[in-house]
Motif scaffolding. Structure first.
Motif, PDB file in Angstrom:
ATOM      1  N   ASN A  67      -7.055   5.959   2.645  1.00 43.23           N
ATOM      2  CA  ASN A  67      -6.145   4.912   3.086  1.00 43.23           C
ATOM      3  C   ASN A  67      -4.902   5.470   3.895  1.00 43.23           C
ATOM      4  N   GLN A  68      -4.754   5.044   4.916  1.00 43.65           N
ATOM      5  CA  GLN A  68      -3.704   5.845   5.691  1.00 43.65           C
ATOM      6  C   GLN A  68      -2.795   4.649   6.653  1.00 43.65           C
ATOM      7  N   ASP A  69      -1.679   4.177   6.399  1.00 45.09           N
ATOM      8  CA  ASP A  69      -0.710   3.539   7.088  1.00 45.09           C
ATOM      9  C   ASP A  69      -1.298   2.002   7.426  1.00 45.09           C
TER      10      ASP A  69
END
Length: 155
Positions: A67-69
């Motif tokens: 998960n990223q931004d």
């Protein structure tokens, strides 16, 4: 006892027809989610400026990698990696039948009564892990039971 036979239909079935060979993941360390109520674009990078690589139909199971931004890197049943907007995913888990035909049993045992048969690429809702090697599932028509974990992907 009458048993039901499920076949693939609709957009989800069409997606899975494209799958060809399926990727076998290590379920013990994996986290799975499903595409929400609307189809979702899968991108080559965590941005809408990335190349659109696929339209994932609603309900499609994916393995969460990162998960990223507001973006989630996922692996699909074929083993391909791509990015999706996190908001396109739901915690509701589905699995896809990978065997030519999977028997859904009344209990987690080969000796239990068969309640249905699900053909390859049919989506089933994941209910819970059961006895070793078994998963409790539910078909969209409400039929529920247990299937061998080796006959599905997304568990």
């Amino acid at each position: 006892m009458k048993t039901s036979v499920f076949s693939m239909t609709g957009l989800a079935g069409s997606l899975c027809m494209l799958c060809g060979t399926l990727y076998a993941a290590n379920a013990s360390a994996a986290s799975y989610k499903s595409v929400g109520n609307d189809p979702a674009v899968m991108y080559s990078a965590p941005s809408e400026r990335g190349r659109k690589v696929f339209i994932a139909p609603r309900g499609m199971p994916v393995e969460v990698i990162l998960n990223q931004d507001g973006w989630t890197k996922v692996r699909d049943a074929t083993g391909d990696l791509s990015w999706m907007q996190t908001k396109a995913l739901t915690a509701k888990r589905n699995v896809v039948v990978t065997a030519a035909s999977a028997i859904i049993y009344a209990a987690p045992a080969d000796t239990a009564a068969a309640v249905a048969t699900a053909e390859k690429n049919v989506l089933l809702e994941w209910q819970a892990a059961a006895a070793a090697g078994w998963v409790k599932v539910r078909h969209q028509d409400g039929t529920s039971g247990y299937v061998k974990a080796s006959e599905i992907w997304g568990e």
